[in-house]
Design an enzyme around this catalytic site. Sequence first.
Site, PDB file in Angstrom:
ATOM      1  N   SER A   1       0.854  -1.243  -0.004  1.00 21.88           N
ATOM      2  CA  SER A   1       0.034  -0.092  -0.124  1.00 21.88           C
ATOM      3  C   SER A   1       0.917   1.231  -0.035  1.00 21.88           C
ATOM      4  O   SER A   1       2.088   1.403   0.088  1.00 21.88           O
ATOM      5  CB  SER A   1      -0.772  -0.127   1.378  1.00 21.88           C
ATOM      6  N   LYS A   2       0.348   2.407  -0.155  1.00 24.78           N
ATOM      7  CA  LYS A   2       0.901   3.606  -0.186  1.00 24.78           C
ATOM      8  C   LYS A   2       2.114   3.790   0.962  1.00 24.78           C
ATOM      9  O   LYS A   2       2.977   4.475   0.792  1.00 24.78           O
ATOM     10  CB  LYS A   2      -0.090   4.692  -0.078  1.00 24.78           C
TER      11      LYS A   2
END
Length: 487
Positions: free
Chosen positions: A252-253
């Site tokens: 994820s980010k």
Amino acid sequence: MEIRVRFAPSPTGPLHIGGARSALFNYLWACKNKGTFIVRSEDTDLERSSRESEHNILESLRWLNIQWNEGIEVGGEHGPYRQTDRLALYREYTEKLVDSGHAYYCYCTEEELEQERQALSAKGETPRYLGKCRTLTSEQRAVLEKEGRKPVVRFRVPEGQAIHIMDHVRGDVVFDSNGIGDYVIVKSDGIPTYNFAVVIDDTTMNITHVIRGEEHLSNTPRQVLIYQALGLPTPEFAHISLILNTEGGKMSKRDGDTAVMDYQKKGYLPEAIANFIALLGWAPSGEEEFYTLDELTEAFSLDRVSKSPAVFDLQKLNYMNAHYLKKAAPERLAELALPHVQEIGILPQGEQSPEQQQWLIGVVKAISEKIAYMAEVKDFVHYFHGDVPMEPEGEALEVLRGEQVPTVFGLFKEKLQAVESLSEAEVKVLLKQMTKELKLGGKFVYMPVRVALTGQMHGPELYDIIPLLGRENVLKRLEVTEKRYLG
Ligand code: GLU
């Protein structure tokens, strides 16, 4: 047989690392086999798709040097290459499936479907469509249409069938058709679903190998059933494993940037990114880890694609990028650095003067061994620009208290004034002469000069810093230090 592969992104956002990897594996497989690599767009999600995303995806591929021989913007014999431009074709195949009894119109409302799902869940069964509309007569259909209901088209899943998928990565994967309810292939607005449109695209584009992410493995039996119903051969499949973060979770980010262009903006090199993502799930046979695209093409094979998840390790990417930065030509590095130096206002926007260009080339040469990606140039420019040094702290401050320091600075100033130009070679000579004349160990000369000019005990080489700062700035920085600490 000609090998034909494709990358078929949904343009609902920028190209991510995972998508880029699918594209790269397809590209390599095509190049390796002197086949054709197609890029097309699965833009049937009308709300979420945009031309802007499509543009980002294509630009990202181009930046990575992943070229396609057929598809969007390139053209070819099997176009159009956007699904929304192929609706008539899907209608044709829908009719075939309905006429042959492999598909049927379903008029169930969302509420009816929800009731069915809940009833199945309550019994502990997999929620699926049980086929209420399978046997509607044309009279029954007419009545429902009169009520104003708009039908979807569902695929009639055969009962009790073992669906085999020959997958290059996973071997023989078997699905039981009984676990799959009759699924929608065309929505009530006439737009085909992914599982249907992808089959029609793959078959009409003569795709021989479908190489894509593991998340599509569970879709594959639904696609295979459609090939079978149409009496068409299925392509070969290769489902490449998920990409996880270093903790084993979904990437994820938080684990770093996920969009390819984020890396471009940060000043990574495309060959480093391509090299890095090639190793996400594929392993070469030897020890070598650095590969150009040509070398990857040479080395690539589907049977060395791994079943186990790949791990996105930003440190490894940084290590690889640093390797490529060291090898890159200074002019190219300067180009890469320019937007970052402009961003902090050290160089003006627009065209640079020859002096500014030379200065920037000097800067990137001086730091290319010290950075992982070019945005880090921002942490270094202060060494090479401006007339005020950073304030020294702790040990660095101690250095300035040495008894030899005033003499060192005095001689340094004298020599600076006397020397004609401040090239790297001349600065080296100058510093050497100082140690000789003062009969001091190098450390007692270089360190106070370094601290005076930069405020720090570490950093780029003095012989890089001094010519790039220029005589004036060097003298001024020296003066500032003298005033502050030797006053
Ligand atoms: N549009 C799908 C995706 O972006 C493509 C899947 C496929 O390659 O079949 O994941």
